[in-house]
Design an enzyme around this catalytic site. Structure first.
Site, short mmCIF file in Angstrom:
data_model
loop_
_atom_site.label_atom_id
_atom_site.label_comp_id
_atom_site.label_asym_id
_atom_site.label_seq_id
_atom_site.Cartn_x
_atom_site.Cartn_y
_atom_site.Cartn_z
N ARG A 44 59.16 -4.80 15.16
CA ARG A 44 57.84 -4.27 14.74
C ARG A 44 57.48 -4.59 13.27
O ARG A 44 56.27 -4.74 13.03
CB ARG A 44 58.22 -2.57 14.67
N ASP A 152 49.57 14.08 12.67
CA ASP A 152 50.48 13.35 12.86
C ASP A 152 50.55 12.32 11.22
O ASP A 152 49.56 12.01 10.76
CB ASP A 152 50.13 12.38 14.16
C1 LIG Z 1 57.43 10.48 20.39
S1 LIG Z 1 55.77 11.11 19.52
C2 LIG Z 1 55.54 12.66 20.19
C3 LIG Z 1 54.19 13.16 20.63
C4 LIG Z 1 53.99 14.50 21.32
N1 LIG Z 1 54.35 15.65 20.39
C5 LIG Z 1 54.82 14.62 22.52
O1 LIG Z 1 55.71 15.39 22.62
O2 LIG Z 1 54.41 13.85 23.58
C6 LIG Z 1 56.42 11.57 18.05
C7 LIG Z 1 55.12 11.69 16.81
O3 LIG Z 1 55.83 12.14 15.56
C8 LIG Z 1 54.99 11.35 14.64
N2 LIG Z 1 56.13 11.87 13.27
C9 LIG Z 1 57.15 10.96 12.98
N3 LIG Z 1 57.52 11.49 11.76
C10 LIG Z 1 56.48 12.30 11.42
C11 LIG Z 1 56.45 12.82 10.23
N4 LIG Z 1 57.16 12.72 9.02
N5 LIG Z 1 55.26 13.65 10.09
C12 LIG Z 1 54.32 13.73 10.95
N6 LIG Z 1 54.64 13.20 12.08
C13 LIG Z 1 55.51 12.36 12.27
C14 LIG Z 1 55.13 10.05 15.11
O4 LIG Z 1 54.08 9.35 14.42
C15 LIG Z 1 54.68 10.16 16.70
O5 LIG Z 1 53.51 10.15 16.65
#
Ligand SMILES: C[S@@+](CC[C@H](N)C(=O)[O-])C[C@H]1O[C@@H](n2cnc3c(N)ncnc32)[C@H](O)[C@@H]1O
Length: 279
Positions: A44, A152
């Site tokens: 990445r 996000d």
């Molecule tokens: C795997 S996705 C899940 C999306 C959705 N909630 C679902 O379950 O389908 C995880 C998301 O968490 C976000 N994320 C990770 N760390 C974070 C943080 N510290 N603050 C806000 N968002 C975060 C990532 O950018 C990503 O878009």
């Protein structure tokens, strides 16, 4: 001995550099990267090194350590895993429509106000699924003040979510009638969310590790498949803060492989990965 992939690599990622990257990821996102994520991290970030024409990971780390904000944003965007889909873990949406919304219709009858937070909304499939569930039972909430907050850390996915435009393959698991009702073709091979969904949602870039510019309360929080990458202490702090922006009786949905067991006692498990705030 170096494996074949490492031997033919464009850049060398030393143990110390990987550890520094892990530390920065943890500081800026809360995500704890296991040893097994080394290849993922390499693949990445190597794109960033190429884009910036850097000589190696040492140069890249220097740039990050200087706190250069544009690159820190690119760095966190590159590290996050954004996998999502419409109506993912559909039992949550069934419970929302069948149990939570009817209960809220009664409980909030005086304020006629409804607030839902999709924390870690990725490219928007989660908040749009919530908006569809709400619109499909909107008869109950006509004339109410209804808002979904979708946040996000990753600025790119938030921009995608706000645009609300998706390729046909994203709808493969959604019944055609639902897709046709709530999305329209915006250009060949693209469908955009109906204004009636978009108008319910406010999209914001927000790092859950930072201060939150709101106090709630949220009737429902979806924080699914986000904390899976956080260590227990970070999870504890986060859910404790979420409990502060909810009232007793409010609901929290987490991801299918996540649990609040030995993490947060302020929520009671009432269904599969469904919690109610109790203290
Ligand atoms: C795997 S996705 C899940 C999306 C959705 N909630 C679902 O379950 O389908 C995880 C998301 O968490 C976000 N994320 C990770 N760390 C974070 C943080 N510290 N603050 C806000 N968002 C975060 C990532 O950018 C990503 O878009």
């Amino acid at each position: 001995m170096q494996n074949r992939a490492a031997a033919t690599r464009e850049y060398h990622l030393s143990d110390a550099q990987f550890d520094d990257i892990r530390r920065l990821v943890r500081e800026h996102t809360g995500i704890s990267l296991a040893d097994s994520k080394r290849e993922l991290v390499y693949s990445r970030l190597v794109r960033r090194l190429r884009r910036l024409s850097l000589g190696g990971f040492g140069d890249y780390l220097q740039l990050l350590e200087r706190g250069e904000s544009t690159e820190l944003e690119e760095f966190t965007n590159a590290i996050t895993t954004n996998l999502t889909s419409f109506f993912r873990e559909n039992h949550h949406f069934e419970f929302l429509s069948g149990t939570v919304l009817p209960a809220l219709e009664k409980r909030n009858a005086a304020s006629r106000r409804l607030r839902i937070w999709s924390a870690g909304c990725s490219t928007g499939e989660e908040p749009y699924s919530i908006a569809i569930a709400l619109q499909e039972s909107m008869g109950r909430f006509r004339g109410w003040d209804v808002r979904i907050l979708a946040t996000d850390l990753d600025s790119q996915v938030v921009a995608h979510a706000a645009a609300g435009e998706y390729k046909p393959e994203r709808f493969e698991k959604m019944p055609a009638a639902r897709r046709e009702r709530w999305f329209r073709e915006s250009r060949p091979e693209h469908f955009v969310a109906d204004e009636s969904l978009k108008s319910l949602i406010t999209f914001r870039q927000l790092n859950l590790m930072h201060a939150w510019p709101f106090r709630g309360p949220f009737d429902v929080i979806f924080c699914r498949n986000v904390v899976i990458y956080f260590d227990k202490e970070t999870q504890r702090t986060l859910f404790d803060r979420m409990a502060e922006v909810q009232r007793d009786g409010d609901h929290l949905f987490i991801g299918h492989s996540e649990s609040l067991f030995k993490v947060c006692e302020r929520y009671q498990l009432i269904g599969k990965t469904i919690y109610r705030k109790v203290r």
